[in-house]
Design a protein around this motif. Structure first.
Motif, PDB file in Angstrom:
ATOM      1  N   HIS A 201       0.821  -1.209   0.000  1.00  0.00           N
ATOM      2  CA  HIS A 201       0.000   0.000   0.000  1.00  0.00           C
ATOM      3  C   HIS A 201       0.857   1.263   0.000  1.00  0.00           C
ATOM      4  O   HIS A 201       0.318   2.376   0.131  1.00  0.00           O
ATOM      5  CB  HIS A 201      -0.931   0.008   1.213  1.00  0.00           C
ATOM      6  CG  HIS A 201      -1.810  -1.206   1.280  1.00  0.00           C
ATOM      7  ND1 HIS A 201      -2.827  -1.457   0.362  1.00  0.00           N
ATOM      8  CD2 HIS A 201      -1.811  -2.262   2.144  1.00  0.00           C
ATOM      9  CE1 HIS A 201      -3.418  -2.595   0.659  1.00  0.00           C
ATOM     10  NE2 HIS A 201      -2.822  -3.111   1.748  1.00  0.00           N
ATOM     11  N   GLY A 202       2.133   1.111  -0.093  1.00  0.00           N
ATOM     12  CA  GLY A 202       3.018   2.266  -0.152  1.00  0.00           C
ATOM     13  C   GLY A 202       3.504   2.741   1.194  1.00  0.00           C
ATOM     14  O   GLY A 202       4.288   3.692   1.275  1.00  0.00           O
ATOM     15  N   GLN A 203       3.050   2.118   2.293  1.00  0.00           N
ATOM     16  CA  GLN A 203       3.565   2.494   3.605  1.00  0.00           C
ATOM     17  C   GLN A 203       4.999   1.964   3.754  1.00  0.00           C
ATOM     18  O   GLN A 203       5.339   0.887   3.249  1.00  0.00           O
ATOM     19  CB  GLN A 203       2.684   1.925   4.714  1.00  0.00           C
ATOM     20  CG  GLN A 203       1.272   2.469   4.742  1.00  0.00           C
ATOM     21  CD  GLN A 203       0.509   1.974   5.934  1.00  0.00           C
ATOM     22  OE1 GLN A 203       1.060   1.865   7.036  1.00  0.00           O
ATOM     23  NE2 GLN A 203      -0.782   1.670   5.729  1.00  0.00           N
ATOM     24  N   SER A 204       5.801   2.714   4.480  1.00  0.00           N
ATOM     25  CA  SER A 204       7.196   2.297   4.690  1.00  0.00           C
ATOM     26  C   SER A 204       7.687   2.730   6.062  1.00  0.00           C
ATOM     27  O   SER A 204       7.170   3.702   6.627  1.00  0.00           O
ATOM     28  CB  SER A 204       8.106   2.876   3.604  1.00  0.00           C
ATOM     29  OG  SER A 204       8.159   4.300   3.696  1.00  0.00           O
ATOM     30  N   VAL A 205       8.673   1.992   6.553  1.00  0.00           N
ATOM     31  CA  VAL A 205       9.351   2.309   7.815  1.00  0.00           C
ATOM     32  C   VAL A 205      10.848   2.288   7.525  1.00  0.00           C
ATOM     33  O   VAL A 205      11.358   1.333   6.918  1.00  0.00           O
ATOM     34  CB  VAL A 205       8.988   1.309   8.926  1.00  0.00           C
ATOM     35  CG1 VAL A 205       9.742   1.656  10.211  1.00  0.00           C
ATOM     36  CG2 VAL A 205       7.487   1.291   9.166  1.00  0.00           C
ATOM     37  N   ARG A 206      11.539   3.340   7.998  1.00  0.00           N
ATOM     38  CA  ARG A 206      12.984   3.432   7.753  1.00  0.00           C
ATOM     39  C   ARG A 206      13.726   3.603   9.075  1.00  0.00           C
ATOM     40  O   ARG A 206      13.202   4.185  10.012  1.00  0.00           O
ATOM     41  CB  ARG A 206      13.301   4.602   6.834  1.00  0.00           C
ATOM     42  CG  ARG A 206      12.584   4.526   5.495  1.00  0.00           C
ATOM     43  CD  ARG A 206      13.045   5.620   4.573  1.00  0.00           C
ATOM     44  NE  ARG A 206      12.369   5.555   3.285  1.00  0.00           N
ATOM     45  CZ  ARG A 206      12.751   6.214   2.199  1.00  0.00           C
ATOM     46  NH1 ARG A 206      13.830   6.995   2.263  1.00  0.00           N
ATOM     47  NH2 ARG A 206      12.088   6.092   1.079  1.00  0.00           N
TER      48      ARG A 206
END
Length: 476
Positions: free
Chosen positions: A92-97
Motif C-alpha cells: 500500500h506504499g507504507q514504509s518504515v525506515r
C-alpha cells in the motif's frame, strides 16, 4: 616344509593406524553429510541476518499502520552492528525506515525485484556504496519488502571484510519439487571435488607421519635388541636397559635380564667347580707321579706313568679353560714375533726330548697385535703340545709368522684326515683314543682366537704333516 616368517609388529601397527585413521575420516564425512541432510541449515551472512531480525519485528499498530518494534533480537543485532539500516515497504506504499540509508536504496527498484523472492544488490569494487539484501517476506503485518544492510558505506569496515556465500540450486520438476535423480550425480561430483583435496592431504600426512611415529616409538626397543645381539659368553653379566623400552615390553626385558643373571650365576658356579676340581686333582696326580717314578722299570710302571701324564694334562687344560673368562680390558699391544718366540723357547726342551727339532720363522715385517698375552700363549702352547703329541716323534716342528697376523704351527707327522678337520676342534674329541691328550687343546685354541676376533683352521696342501693356522687382527 615352508618356513613361517615372523610378523613385523611395527608394520602391523602402521597398517592398523592407517586403516583406523581412514575409517575415522570416512565416518566423519558420513556424519557431517548426515547432519547437514537432517538439519538442512540456512547460512546467513550479515545483511541477510539483518533482514531476518527486522522481519520478526514487523507488525501493524491499532490503526493499521506499518511499524517495526524494537524486539530483543533486533536490539541485540543493533548492538553488534551499530550502523545497521533498513527499509520496510508494504503493497500500500507504507514504509518504515531506520538508520543512515544510502540515497541509491531510497529509489524504486522496479517490478523485477517485486517478483523476486530475495536478492543481493551489489556494486563494483571501486564503488563505496555498500551491498544490501532485499527480500519479499511474509510477516505479521502481511507481505512486505525489506531492504537492509549493516553498513552505510564501505568505509565503515574494520579494515578487512570477508564474505563467504554459497548457493546450491537443485533441478526441479514443473511443480517445483526437487529432481534428485538429475541433481545427485552433480552433487556427488561437487562433494568429491570439495573433499578430495582434504582426503589426499590427510592421507599423505598419515602415510608419512605414521611410519615415522611408529619407528620413533620403537627406537628404544631396537637399540635394546642391538645390545642383546652383542651379548656373548664374555659379557654374560650384561643387563639390557629398560629406560627407553615401551612399558608393554618392559616385563619381557626384565624377565630376560633375570634369565641372564641366573645363567651367569650357574656358569660361574660351574667354572668354580671345574677350577676347584682341577686344583684338587693336581696334588694327588703329583703324588702318584712321584711314587710311579720310584717303581722299578717295568712295562706296567711305564703304562702307569703314561696314564698319570694324561690326568695331569687334563687337569692343566681344565685350568686353561678358565682363561676364557679374562675381561677384554686386560689386552695390550705387543710384537707378535716376541710373543711367539717366548713360546718357542719354552717348548724347545720338551720338543727336543720328544725327538723333534723346533724351528722359529719370524715375520719379515714387524707385526703388532692387541691381545691378552696369557690367553694367546696358552693357545699356542696347546697347538705346540698337539704337534708334539701327534707329529710322529720325528722331524721338525715349525712356528712361522707372516705380516698378516697369521701364526702357523707345522709338523712332519701323518697329518689330519680331511674328514676329521672339523671334528678335532670339538671338546673331548681325539683322533687316537690312546693318546695322552684330553681333546681340549684345539677347542681351547679356537675359543681364544674367536675372543680376539680371529680365526683358526687346518690348512690343506700337498706337504707332509699338519699345518694349523691362527690369524689375529693386526694393529696398524
Amino acid at each position: 616344509m615352508r618356513k613361517v616368517r615372523p610378523r613385523s609388529l611395527q608394520w602391523i601397527l602402521i597398517r592398523r593406524l592407517i586403516l583406523l585413521q581412514a575409517a575415522t575420516l570416512l565416518l566423519f564425512i558420513v556424519l557431517c553429510a548426515a547432519a547437514l541432510w537432517i538439519a538442512n541449515p540456512s547460512l546467513l551472512i550479515d545483511n541477510e541476518a539483518a533482514v531476518a531480525a527486522v522481519k520478526d519485528a514487523v507488525e501493524r499498530d491499532k490503526d493499521g499502520g506499518l511499524i517495526v518494534r524494537e524486539t530483543e533480537d533486533l536490539a541485540a543485532f543493533r548492538r553488534s552492528f551499530p550502523n545497521v539500516w533498513y527499509i520496510v515497504r508494504d503493497d500500500h506504499g507504507q514504509s518504515v525506515r531506520s538508520g543512515t540509508i544510502p540515497d541509491v536504496y531510497t529509489k524504486d527498484f522496479g517490478g523485477l525485484l517485486g517478483e523476486a523472492d530475495h536478492a543481493t544488490i551489489g556494486f563494483s569494487d571501486k564503488d563505496m556504496r555498500p551491498e544490501a539484501y532485499i527480500e519479499n517476506a511474509s510477516t505479521r503485518a502481511g507481505a512486505v519488502r525489506i531492504i537492509a544492510a549493516t553498513q552505510s558505506s564501505r568505509q565503515e569496515t574494520d579494515g578487512l571484510e570477508i564474505n563467504i556465500s554459497a548457493t546450491v540450486e537443485v533441478a526441479r520438476y514443473p511443480d517445483g519439487s526437487r529432481n534428485w535423480e538429475r541433481a545427485l550425480p552433480a552433487l556427488a561430483l561437487v562433494v568429491a571435488i570439495l573433499l578430495l583435496p582434504i582426503v589426499l592431504v590427510m592421507g599423505a600426512i598419515t602415510l608419512v607421519t605414521t611410519p615415522a611415529v611408529v619407528r620413533r616409538s620403537f627406537a628404544g626397543l631396537v637399540e635394546t635388541v642391538r645390545q642383546a645381539a652383542r651379548i656373548d659368553i664374555g659379557t654374560r653379566a650384561m643387563q639390557l636397559p629398560v629406560k627407553h623400552v615401551p612399558q608393554e615390553i618392559a616385563p619381557l626385558v626384565h624377565a630376560f635380564n633375570d634369565a641372564l643373571a641366573r645363567l651367569a650365576q650357574g656358569y660361574d658356579r660351574h667354572n668354580r667347580f671345574l677350577t676347584d676340581a682341577a686344583h684338587e686333582l693336581r696334588t694327588p696326580i703329583a703324588i702318584l707321579r712321584t711314587r710311579a717314578e720310584l717303581l722299578r722299570q717295568e712295562p706296567q710302571s711305564a703304562r702307569l706313568l703314561h696314564d698319570i701324564e694324561r690326568l695331569s694334562h687334563l687337569a692343566q687344560q681344565l685350568l686353561d679353560h678358565q682363561l676364557l673368562d679374562r675381561p677384554s680390558d686386560q689386552r695390550e699391544i705387543v710384537d707378535l714375533d716376541d710373543l711367539v718366540r717366548r713360546v718357542a723357547a719354552d717348548f724347545a726342551p720338551l720338543a727336543i726330548e720328544a725327538g723333534y727339532d723346533l724351528a722359529f720363522e719370524p715375520s719379515p715385517d714387524k707385526t703388532r697385535v692387541e691381545v691378552n698375552v696369557l690367553q694367546i700363549e696358552r693357545a699356542l702352547a696347546n697347538l705346540v703340545r698337539n704337534a708334539i703329541e701327534h707329529g710322529g716323534g720325528a722331524g721338525t716342528i715349525t712356528l712361522a709368522i707372516d705380516r698378516s697376523g697369521g701364526i702357523e704351527v707345522r709338523d712332519d707327522g701323518p697329518g689330519i684326515p680331511v674328514d676329521e678337520r672339523e671334528n678335532v676342534f670339538e671338546p673331548f674329541y681325539r683322533l687316537h683314543p690312546q693318546s695322552r691328550g684330553a681333546g681340549l687343546g684345539l677347542d681351547l685354541a679356537r675359543q681364544i682366537a674367536l675372543l680376539h676376533e680371529g680365526t683358526i683352521r687346518i690348512l690343506a696342501g700337498s706337504w707332509r704333516g699338519a699345518r694349523i693356522r691362527m690369524e689375529l687382527p693386526v694393529r696398524s
